[in-house]
Write an enzyme that holds these catalytic residues in place. Structure first.
Site, PDB file in Angstrom:
ATOM      1  N   HIS A  97      35.588  37.529  32.031  1.00  0.00           N
ATOM      2  CA  HIS A  97      36.689  37.561  32.998  1.00  0.00           C
ATOM      3  C   HIS A  97      37.820  36.635  32.559  1.00  0.00           C
ATOM      4  O   HIS A  97      38.992  37.033  32.525  1.00  0.00           O
ATOM      5  CB  HIS A  97      36.155  37.138  34.359  1.00  0.00           C
ATOM      6  CG  HIS A  97      37.182  36.992  35.430  1.00  0.00           C
ATOM      7  ND1 HIS A  97      37.320  37.896  36.457  1.00  0.00           N
ATOM      8  CD2 HIS A  97      38.118  36.033  35.660  1.00  0.00           C
ATOM      9  CE1 HIS A  97      38.301  37.509  37.260  1.00  0.00           C
ATOM     10  NE2 HIS A  97      38.794  36.372  36.787  1.00  0.00           N
ATOM     11  N   GLU A  98      37.484  35.403  32.212  1.00  0.00           N
ATOM     12  CA  GLU A  98      38.526  34.428  31.875  1.00  0.00           C
ATOM     13  C   GLU A  98      39.272  34.810  30.599  1.00  0.00           C
ATOM     14  O   GLU A  98      40.496  34.723  30.536  1.00  0.00           O
ATOM     15  CB  GLU A  98      37.914  33.036  31.737  1.00  0.00           C
ATOM     16  CG  GLU A  98      37.249  32.494  32.999  1.00  0.00           C
ATOM     17  CD  GLU A  98      38.160  32.512  34.221  1.00  0.00           C
ATOM     18  OE1 GLU A  98      37.632  32.572  35.338  1.00  0.00           O
ATOM     19  OE2 GLU A  98      39.400  32.487  34.057  1.00  0.00           O
ATOM     20  N   HIS A 120      41.890  37.437  31.138  1.00  0.00           N
ATOM     21  CA  HIS A 120      43.188  36.999  31.638  1.00  0.00           C
ATOM     22  C   HIS A 120      44.148  36.770  30.474  1.00  0.00           C
ATOM     23  O   HIS A 120      45.344  37.064  30.559  1.00  0.00           O
ATOM     24  CB  HIS A 120      43.044  35.704  32.452  1.00  0.00           C
ATOM     25  CG  HIS A 120      42.662  35.925  33.880  1.00  0.00           C
ATOM     26  ND1 HIS A 120      43.344  36.776  34.706  1.00  0.00           N
ATOM     27  CD2 HIS A 120      41.683  35.376  34.635  1.00  0.00           C
ATOM     28  CE1 HIS A 120      42.802  36.754  35.915  1.00  0.00           C
ATOM     29  NE2 HIS A 120      41.792  35.918  35.893  1.00  0.00           N
ATOM     30  N   GLU A 163      43.768  40.418  38.446  1.00  0.00           N
ATOM     31  CA  GLU A 163      42.398  39.965  38.696  1.00  0.00           C
ATOM     32  C   GLU A 163      41.392  41.085  38.456  1.00  0.00           C
ATOM     33  O   GLU A 163      40.318  40.864  37.891  1.00  0.00           O
ATOM     34  CB  GLU A 163      42.264  39.461  40.132  1.00  0.00           C
ATOM     35  CG  GLU A 163      42.527  37.982  40.306  1.00  0.00           C
ATOM     36  CD  GLU A 163      41.539  37.126  39.541  1.00  0.00           C
ATOM     37  OE1 GLU A 163      42.003  36.264  38.758  1.00  0.00           O
ATOM     38  OE2 GLU A 163      40.320  37.302  39.692  1.00  0.00           O
ATOM     39  N   HIS A 175      42.574  37.653  44.576  1.00  0.00           N
ATOM     40  CA  HIS A 175      41.163  37.862  44.312  1.00  0.00           C
ATOM     41  C   HIS A 175      40.558  38.898  45.244  1.00  0.00           C
ATOM     42  O   HIS A 175      39.495  39.446  44.961  1.00  0.00           O
ATOM     43  CB  HIS A 175      40.407  36.541  44.420  1.00  0.00           C
ATOM     44  CG  HIS A 175      40.869  35.524  43.436  1.00  0.00           C
ATOM     45  ND1 HIS A 175      41.880  34.632  43.711  1.00  0.00           N
ATOM     46  CD2 HIS A 175      40.488  35.286  42.161  1.00  0.00           C
ATOM     47  CE1 HIS A 175      42.087  33.882  42.650  1.00  0.00           C
ATOM     48  NE2 HIS A 175      41.259  34.259  41.699  1.00  0.00           N
TER      49      HIS A 175
END
Length: 683
Positions: free
Chosen positions: A373-374, A377, A397, A461
């Site tokens: 996920h990170e 980004h 997100e 989110h």
């Protein structure tokens, strides 16, 4: 005999959230570890007890050492290393260097040493000494049993000659570097008679893109090549969330670091609860990282390093993308951020991921899908650059959730199997629930299942919910199903079914849209347009994939169905029918009329049954011809309550018109229920 009890229900509070703000490349100090053949020396002081067949002898099982206990044993061994060297018969120029220690339940200690001779590292000189709990040496396992003695420490061959030989050999293997990374004098003892030698390391890349860390051993007296090997090895990471994994690490001298030379030199740091800078690069004198718990700081480092490696590989092998910026350069990871920091984030300014340790510093946010996920980004920042607010922020997100999910499935890790749950391993909520659910986002208590006009004002989110839901529907379709042991039940905004096209295709469509169709201001309507354009380019505008994109977006209230309208006609029965305990089958009828031709190959059967221990039930659809279509089998282990599912049936051989029956039978005692209603939907 099983008891008759209802399934417990868990209430969900709003989740805490993630924020936005295999092989190992190693420059080996020595290659002896790759070559060592153990030679037993000495004998045990007493015969061991005979172990029980099929059982581990508990006396010889290694005990779990705390960091302080391990450090103390290493200090003790280091303090006694000179005496140990004399006791096991080493010469006056030989010294031991403590590397690791293991302690058995019966008090036996196994100490692993490396060795030097005249101050030079001995490649092939490593050994393990076992001592009893009284300190008596029981046995010694050596990499070589040869007597360590060389005539002198002054080489006859110049260092430049050894370097030239190694560079030429590296080029023959596809390397491109014109100079060595390092050349040093060593004692080569791994094969045959120990000799003074050079160890030359040549880095770079081979012609197939594999990292090149060629180690060449050259006899310092004759110039003869004695040995060569690639310095590519698997470090071991004992992670908290993904089990024992291989890590890409770098070794320099006797020090290993979490530096991934195979993936753009991605480094993993320990902030040690700081909040600025990079902290300290994870570094130690062995290549086994962490112990699977938070008692060892390197455990979180191993999780983060592994997650970064799998994410890199996912993007490379799924999309042909080389790193976050697609330029072959690795980002870096920072672990142990702050104190009890319950979050993780990507920061464009440092081009890095940062992970907190969770509540009480007990649950680092370093699980595999969070790492994916990170890093995603960063991919978004370097592609569409979706603004981190409004609907585009929700899409930002969701993109990270989508690709984080892709990373988890790609890893195929048995300790963290692929699922459509976000952050299920880190338990931020403290109740065993995930942060987010892609099949039905509202299950987290805050995310939205479908688009509506005010969704741009929702926290990003939670406004990510419709896009996550879209991706799930596009991948797997609507209704109830079990994937990798997890049960999903995905609804649709228009109560009509969606047939999935598979996760692989859904990922390709989203990635192409992100990289070629989305801009910084793309909203949900724009995302629909972009993914349709991507699907059309990839699979054609008349394809099932293109139509599935339309239907999946309609399933989250964005745009129309592929038929141009809401699509589908439903026929329903709401007459309750009691289901006798362990008795005969009962039926509920629906009569369909006014249709032409046969039923479809994707007839949707929605079932609402109340029944404790639903595994007792067998459920069938009976067509007008009398043919039965099995919807649900008996399962003695399914103790959950109720059947609320939508099944897809290929009923193309049936006439659409006629009487359709839902047939239900309870095939075990102790539980009862009823058919509340059911529905047939013709697309």
């Amino acid at each position: 005999m099983r008891s008759n009890s209802s399934r417990g229900r868990t209430s969900h509070t709003a989740p805490r959230h993630l924020s936005h703000p295999r092989t190992a490349t190693v420059a080996l100090a020595g290659v002896a570890a790759l070559l060592a053949v153990a030679v037993q020396a000495g004998a045990a002081g007493a015969a061991p007890a005979k172990p029980l067949p099929g059982k581990v002898d508990p006396a010889h099982a290694a005990v779990k050492l705390s960091p302080s206990q391990r450090a103390e044993l290493i200090r003790d061994a280091d303090g006694a290393k000179a005496a140990t060297a004399r006791e096991i018969g080493l010469g006056s120029q030989e010294k031991l260097v403590v590397k690791d220690v293991v302690k058995d339940a019966d008090g036996t200690v196994h100490t692993r040493y490396e060795r030097t001779y005249g101050g030079l590292p001995v490649l092939g000189g490593d050994l393990v000494v076992a001592t009893s709990k009284t300190g008596k040496t029981m046995d010694v396992v050596r990499a070589t049993n040869a007597t360590l003695k060389v005539p002198g420490l002054t080489p006859a061959i110049a260092k430049a000659a050894a370097e030239k030989q190694a560079v030429q050999r590296a080029k023959a293997l596809g390397g491109t570097k014109s100079a060595a990374d390092s050349v040093r004098k060593v004692i080569w003892a791994a094969t045959g008679k120990p000799v003074l030698a050079y160890e030359t390391v040549v880095g770079g890349l081979q012609d197939d893109g594999t990292p090149n860390q060629l180690h060449v051993i050259t006899d310092a007296a004759t110039g003869k090549k004695l040995f060569e090997t690639q310095g590519i090895k698997n470090g071991i990471g004992n992670t908290q969330y993904s089990g024992q994994v291989t890590l890409t690490t770098t070794q320099s001298g006797s020090t290993y670091t979490l530096n991934d030379g195979a993936r753009g030199n991605h480094k993993t740091y320990n902030l040690n609860h700081g909040t600025s800078g990079t902290g300290t690069l994870f570094s130690q004198n062995n290549d086994t990282w962490g112990n699977g718990t938070t008692s060892n700081a390197a455990t979180a480092g191993a999780d983060a390093h592994y997650g970064a490696a799998v994410t890199w590989d996912f993007y490379k092998n799924t999309f042909g993308r080389s790193g976050i910026k697609n330029n072959g350069v690795g980002a870096y990871s920072r672990t142990h951020y702050g104190n009890s920091y319950v979050n993780a984030f990507w920061d464009d300014s440092c081009f890095c991921m940062t992970y907190g340790d969770g509540s009480g510093n007990n649950d680092p946010l370093t699980s595999l899908d969070v790492a994916g996920h990170e890093m995603s980004h960063g991919v978004t920042s370097n592609t569409a650059g979706l603004n981190y607010s409004g609907e585009s922020g929700g899409l930002n997100e969701a993109t990270s959730d989508i690709f984080g999910t892709g990373v988890e499935f790609y890893a195929n890790n048995s300790s963290d199997v692929g699922d459509y749950l976000i952050g299920e391993k880190i338990d931020i909520n403290g109740d065993g629930t995930p942060l987010r659910y892609m099949d039905k986002p509202s299950k987290d208590g805050a995310s939205k299942d479908s688009w509506y006009s005010g969704i741009g004002g929702v926290d990003v989110h939670y406004s990510s919910g419709p896009a996550n839901h879209f991706f799930y529907l596009l991948s797997e379709g609507s209704g109830t199903k079990v994937i990798n042991g997890v049960t999903y039940n995905s609804p649709t905004a228009d109560n009509l079914p969606v047939t999935g096209i598979g996760r692989d295709k859904a990922l390709q469509i989203w990635y192409r849209a992100l990289t070629t169709k989305f801009t910084s201001t793309t909203n949900y309507a724009g995302a629909r347009t972009g993914t349709l354009a991507a699907a059309g380019e990839l699979y054609g505008t008349t394809s099932a994939e293109y139509k599935a994109v339309q239907d999946a977006w309609a399933g989250v209230a964005v745009g129309a169905r592929s038929g141009g309208g809401t699509g589908g006609t439903s026929y329903e029965s709401n007459t309750p029918v009691s289901i006798p305990d362990n008795g005969p089958a009962v039926t509920s009828d629906i009569t369909v009329s006014g249709r032409t031709g046969n039923a479809p190959s994707s007839l949707q059967v929605s079932v609402d049954i109340t029944h404790t221990w639903r595994g007792d039930l067998v459920v069938d659809l009976v067509g007008p011809s009398g043919t039965s279509y099995r919807l649900k089998n008996f399962s003695s282990s399914d103790s959950a309550d109720n059947v609320n599912e939508t099944y897809t049936v290929n009923a193309a051989s049936e006439s659409a018109n006629g009487t359709w029956k839902l047939k239900v039978q309870d095939q075990a005692s102790q539980d009862t229920g009823k058919i509340n209603g059911w529905k047939l939907t013709f697309p």
